[in-house]
Design a protein around this motif. Structure first.
Motif, mmCIF file in Angstrom:
data_model
loop_
_atom_site.group_PDB
_atom_site.id
_atom_site.type_symbol
_atom_site.label_atom_id
_atom_site.label_comp_id
_atom_site.label_asym_id
_atom_site.label_seq_id
_atom_site.Cartn_x
_atom_site.Cartn_y
_atom_site.Cartn_z
ATOM 1 N N SER A 1 6.224 -6.036 72.133
ATOM 2 C CA SER A 1 5.878 -6.524 73.470
ATOM 3 C C SER A 1 5.472 -7.995 73.432
ATOM 4 O O SER A 1 5.188 -8.558 72.372
ATOM 5 C CB SER A 1 4.731 -5.699 74.051
ATOM 6 O OG SER A 1 3.512 -6.032 73.416
ATOM 7 N N LEU A 2 5.436 -8.605 74.607
ATOM 8 C CA LEU A 2 5.010 -9.997 74.706
ATOM 9 C C LEU A 2 3.587 -10.171 74.189
ATOM 10 O O LEU A 2 3.288 -11.124 73.470
ATOM 11 C CB LEU A 2 5.101 -10.462 76.156
ATOM 12 C CG LEU A 2 6.518 -10.575 76.730
ATOM 13 C CD1 LEU A 2 6.466 -10.752 78.232
ATOM 14 C CD2 LEU A 2 7.256 -11.718 76.080
ATOM 15 N N ALA A 3 2.707 -9.242 74.544
ATOM 16 C CA ALA A 3 1.313 -9.328 74.092
ATOM 17 C C ALA A 3 1.218 -9.178 72.576
ATOM 18 O O ALA A 3 0.430 -9.878 71.929
ATOM 19 C CB ALA A 3 0.469 -8.265 74.786
ATOM 20 N N GLN A 4 2.011 -8.300 71.980
ATOM 21 C CA GLN A 4 2.004 -8.135 70.531
ATOM 22 C C GLN A 4 2.521 -9.398 69.841
ATOM 23 O O GLN A 4 1.995 -9.800 68.802
ATOM 24 C CB GLN A 4 2.840 -6.925 70.124
ATOM 25 C CG GLN A 4 2.209 -5.609 70.514
ATOM 26 C CD GLN A 4 3.168 -4.440 70.358
ATOM 27 O OE1 GLN A 4 4.382 -4.595 70.449
ATOM 28 N NE2 GLN A 4 2.608 -3.257 70.133
ATOM 29 N N LEU A 5 3.544 -10.025 70.425
ATOM 30 C CA LEU A 5 4.045 -11.286 69.868
ATOM 31 C C LEU A 5 2.964 -12.361 69.933
ATOM 32 O O LEU A 5 2.773 -13.122 68.986
ATOM 33 C CB LEU A 5 5.287 -11.752 70.628
ATOM 34 C CG LEU A 5 6.551 -10.927 70.436
ATOM 35 C CD1 LEU A 5 7.646 -11.422 71.374
ATOM 36 C CD2 LEU A 5 7.019 -10.978 68.997
ATOM 37 N N ALA A 6 2.241 -12.411 71.050
ATOM 38 C CA ALA A 6 1.168 -13.397 71.197
ATOM 39 C C ALA A 6 0.062 -13.154 70.170
ATOM 40 O O ALA A 6 -0.484 -14.106 69.605
ATOM 41 C CB ALA A 6 0.607 -13.345 72.615
ATOM 42 N N CYS A 7 -0.263 -11.894 69.898
ATOM 43 C CA CYS A 7 -1.276 -11.572 68.887
ATOM 44 C C CYS A 7 -0.844 -12.079 67.512
ATOM 45 O O CYS A 7 -1.655 -12.630 66.755
ATOM 46 C CB CYS A 7 -1.532 -10.068 68.831
ATOM 47 S SG CYS A 7 -2.350 -9.403 70.277
ATOM 48 N N LYS A 8 0.425 -11.900 67.206
ATOM 49 C CA LYS A 8 0.944 -12.383 65.919
ATOM 50 C C LYS A 8 0.863 -13.900 65.829
ATOM 51 O O LYS A 8 0.548 -14.457 64.774
ATOM 52 C CB LYS A 8 2.386 -11.914 65.725
ATOM 53 C CG LYS A 8 2.506 -10.426 65.485
ATOM 54 C CD LYS A 8 3.950 -10.001 65.336
ATOM 55 C CE LYS A 8 4.055 -8.502 65.143
ATOM 56 N NZ LYS A 8 5.436 -8.068 64.961
ATOM 57 N N LEU A 9 1.132 -14.589 66.948
ATOM 58 C CA LEU A 9 1.048 -16.048 66.952
ATOM 59 C C LEU A 9 -0.392 -16.504 66.756
ATOM 60 O O LEU A 9 -0.657 -17.443 65.999
ATOM 61 C CB LEU A 9 1.595 -16.619 68.261
ATOM 62 C CG LEU A 9 3.088 -16.445 68.506
ATOM 63 C CD1 LEU A 9 3.471 -17.080 69.835
ATOM 64 C CD2 LEU A 9 3.908 -17.033 67.395
ATOM 65 N N LEU A 10 -1.334 -15.863 67.431
ATOM 66 C CA LEU A 10 -2.747 -16.224 67.269
ATOM 67 C C LEU A 10 -3.203 -16.056 65.825
ATOM 68 O O LEU A 10 -4.006 -16.842 65.321
ATOM 69 C CB LEU A 10 -3.625 -15.382 68.185
ATOM 70 C CG LEU A 10 -3.636 -15.766 69.656
ATOM 71 C CD1 LEU A 10 -4.408 -14.736 70.465
ATOM 72 C CD2 LEU A 10 -4.222 -17.145 69.848
ATOM 73 N N ALA A 11 -2.678 -15.050 65.159
ATOM 74 C CA ALA A 11 -3.073 -14.787 63.771
ATOM 75 C C ALA A 11 -2.584 -15.867 62.811
ATOM 76 O O ALA A 11 -3.110 -15.989 61.708
ATOM 77 C CB ALA A 11 -2.558 -13.418 63.335
ATOM 78 N N THR A 12 -1.615 -16.685 63.234
ATOM 79 C CA THR A 12 -1.081 -17.720 62.346
ATOM 80 C C THR A 12 -1.913 -19.002 62.349
ATOM 81 O O THR A 12 -1.690 -19.870 61.514
ATOM 82 C CB THR A 12 0.366 -18.101 62.725
ATOM 83 O OG1 THR A 12 0.369 -18.745 64.003
ATOM 84 C CG2 THR A 12 1.279 -16.894 62.726
ATOM 85 N N VAL A 13 -2.851 -19.119 63.277
ATOM 86 C CA VAL A 13 -3.661 -20.340 63.361
ATOM 87 C C VAL A 13 -4.753 -20.291 62.298
ATOM 88 O O VAL A 13 -5.553 -19.356 62.271
ATOM 89 C CB VAL A 13 -4.294 -20.488 64.754
ATOM 90 C CG1 VAL A 13 -5.163 -21.723 64.823
ATOM 91 C CG2 VAL A 13 -3.218 -20.524 65.828
ATOM 92 N N PRO A 14 -4.809 -21.280 61.414
ATOM 93 C CA PRO A 14 -5.854 -21.291 60.387
ATOM 94 C C PRO A 14 -7.246 -21.396 61.025
ATOM 95 O O PRO A 14 -7.449 -22.156 61.974
ATOM 96 C CB PRO A 14 -5.552 -22.548 59.568
ATOM 97 C CG PRO A 14 -4.149 -22.907 59.892
ATOM 98 C CD PRO A 14 -3.880 -22.395 61.258
ATOM 99 N N THR A 15 -8.192 -20.644 60.498
ATOM 100 C CA THR A 15 -9.545 -20.659 61.052
ATOM 101 C C THR A 15 -10.185 -22.039 60.933
ATOM 102 O O THR A 15 -11.039 -22.390 61.743
ATOM 103 C CB THR A 15 -10.434 -19.609 60.364
ATOM 104 O OG1 THR A 15 -10.392 -19.826 58.957
ATOM 105 C CG2 THR A 15 -9.976 -18.213 60.678
ATOM 106 N N ALA A 16 -9.772 -22.831 59.963
ATOM 107 C CA ALA A 16 -10.332 -24.172 59.791
ATOM 108 C C ALA A 16 -10.073 -25.055 61.014
ATOM 109 O O ALA A 16 -10.863 -25.944 61.317
ATOM 110 C CB ALA A 16 -9.750 -24.828 58.545
#
Length: 86
Positions: A43-58
């Motif tokens: 789903s679009l929301a699942q894709l967005a979750c995956k994208l958010l997970a790629t951002v480094p916490t730093a």
């Protein structure tokens, strides 16, 4: 046979993308992109979750994390992913 990249979403035909931009000062940088493959797929929301997970916490340590999304992303899963990132 229909084009494999063209999908219908909310009566709109086209290539539907989920794009994550980072705003760093005056810079707006496209970070990552995912293509929505259509009904029955991720789903679009699942894709967005995956994208958010790629951002480094730093990147989020010195600035507030602000997420702007369409109502299509208003799922519990997405809201929890945003909360984890913030």
């Amino acid at each position: 046979m229909p084009d494999p990249w063209v999908r219908m979403l909310n009566s709109k035909r086209g290539l539907h993308l989920v794009v994550l931009y980072l705003n760093l000062g005056d810079w707006r940088i496209p970070w990552s992109v995912r293509v929505w493959r259509g009904k029955g797929q991720t789903s679009l929301a699942q894709l967005a979750c995956k994208l958010l997970a790629t951002v480094p916490t730093a990147l989020a340590l010195d600035a507030p994390v602000i997420v702007l999304a369409d109502t299509e992303f208003g799922t519990i899963e997405f809201l929890q992913a945003v909360q984890r990132r913030g």
